[in-house]
Design an enzyme around this catalytic site. Structure first.
Site, PDB file in Angstrom:
ATOM      1  N   ASP A 202       2.862   5.852   1.888  1.00 45.44           N
ATOM      2  CA  ASP A 202       2.240   4.537   1.740  1.00 45.44           C
ATOM      3  C   ASP A 202       0.912   4.540   2.492  1.00 45.44           C
ATOM      4  O   ASP A 202       0.866   4.324   3.705  1.00 45.44           O
ATOM      5  CB  ASP A 202       3.159   3.445   2.288  1.00 45.44           C
ATOM      6  N   HIS A 207      -2.439  -0.692   7.106  1.00 47.68           N
ATOM      7  CA  HIS A 207      -1.622  -0.157   8.187  1.00 47.68           C
ATOM      8  C   HIS A 207      -2.371   0.812   9.101  1.00 47.68           C
ATOM      9  O   HIS A 207      -1.775   1.364  10.034  1.00 47.68           O
ATOM     10  CB  HIS A 207      -0.396   0.540   7.599  1.00 47.68           C
ATOM     11  N   ILE A 222      -0.945  -3.516  10.808  1.00 44.93           N
ATOM     12  CA  ILE A 222       0.473  -3.836  10.979  1.00 44.93           C
ATOM     13  C   ILE A 222       1.345  -2.672  10.504  1.00 44.93           C
ATOM     14  O   ILE A 222       0.901  -1.816   9.746  1.00 44.93           O
ATOM     15  CB  ILE A 222       0.856  -5.128  10.209  1.00 44.93           C
ATOM     16  N   GLY A 225       6.506  -2.453   6.292  1.00 39.03           N
ATOM     17  CA  GLY A 225       7.826  -3.079   6.250  1.00 39.03           C
ATOM     18  C   GLY A 225       8.931  -2.060   6.071  1.00 39.03           C
ATOM     19  O   GLY A 225       9.993  -2.147   6.702  1.00 39.03           O
TER      20      GLY A 225
END
Length: 301
Positions: A202, A207, A222, A225
């Site tokens: 990903d 991120h 961040i 998830g």
């Protein structure tokens, strides 16, 4: 079991019915022991947990939530441009369900079959659920099933189905019992956790790239998830043993370096859990649970 060509629903609008007929071509995914180690490290496995970080260990294995990795490009590549007012910047990863159908090979060549499963018009938003069957290329056996739900703000109002179907563990509300948790695990993430986890496939700049994160309204990049889902899945595995499925709802963000606190309640062969950040007290995983493969069977750690 093969996926049907189209998941027909009499409540679907014509727009959705047509979109479901657009069948993506099967996509291939290959991986080696190196990818297993990289993923395990990405969700917090350490150099002392050799069964997860050393390919020469007698019980070397992928952590079970590795099952979200082979399907990632397939599910995230499903076209959504047919939605009215579609804006990819307004897309949120809402829920993830992973069913583990058999032993996870430590290397392999897999094939992903992908379909639109359910589309809900929420008025000012749309909920889209995609299902992916990940099969062994040589045998055709299903190893993983993923159901991925995303919410797209501002893309609703086209009519059709408004409430989702009951799909068992994939849609269970998993409300925690009204008692203290049976078990709690705390684990601090690394400040470089997202930089490491992104190497499992990903590469969203949200991120890693501060300027891009700022465009999304975040003070810093961040954590993925699916990364903190993996941490929580590891907490349940180490506490209660092997499970055959896991479902989570993404309820908040985690910043790399924060401490994850997973609270667990065992209810028969189900373990309901929530995950929070210790520093901010924010719930980041909700409506979450696993179904244990066998009651009271713990992994050899």
């Amino acid at each position: 079991m093969s996926l049907p060509e189209v998941f027909v629903d009499s409540e679907d609008s014509q727009l959705v019915a047509d979109a479901k007929k657009d069948i993506p071509e099967p996509s291939e995914f290959s991986y080696t022991e190196r990818d297993i180690i990289l993923y395990n490290l990405g969700i917090g496995a350490t150099e002392k947990e050799l069964q997860w970080t050393y390919e020469g260990h007698d019980e070397f294995a992928a952590l079970p939530t590795f099952g979200v990795v082979p399907q990632f490009a397939a599910s995230s590549g499903v076209p959504l441009g047919w939605l009215p007012n579609f804006n990819p910047a307004k897309l949120l990863h809402g829920e993830q369900y992973l069913s583990i159908k058999g032993p996870i090979p430590t290397e392999g060549e897999l094939v992903n079959e992908t379909r639109l499963l359910e589309v809900l018009d929420k008025g000012k938003a749309t909920s889209v659920t995609t299902v992916v069957h990940t099969k062994d290329k040589a045998t055709g056996n299903i190893i993983f099933e993923n159901q991925v739900t995303v919410f797209i703000r501002g893309a609703g109002g086209f009519g059709g189905k408004r409430s989702g179907s009951d799909r068992g563990a994939a849609t269970a509300t998993n409300a925690p019992p009204r008692r203290a948790p049976d078990s709690i695990v705390e684990e601090r993430t690394s400040s470089s956790q997202a930089a490491l986890y992104r190497l499992s496939g990903d590469y969203n700049p949200l991120h890693i790239y501060p300027e891009f994160a700022a465009m999304g309204g975040f003070d810093q990049p961040i954590l993925h998830g699916l990364c903190f889902m993996g941490f929580a899945g590891k907490h349940v595995l180490k506490t209660y043993g092997v499970y055959k499925d896991i479902k989570v709802r993404f309820a908040g963000v985690v910043y790399p370096g924060e401490t994850l606190v997973t609270e667990m309640w065992k209810e028969g062969n189900k373990v309901i859990f929530t995950t929070k950040t210790k520093e901010r007290g924010t719930t980041v995983l909700a409506a979450a649970a696993v179904t244990l493969a066998e009651e009271d069977v713990k992994p050899k750690l």
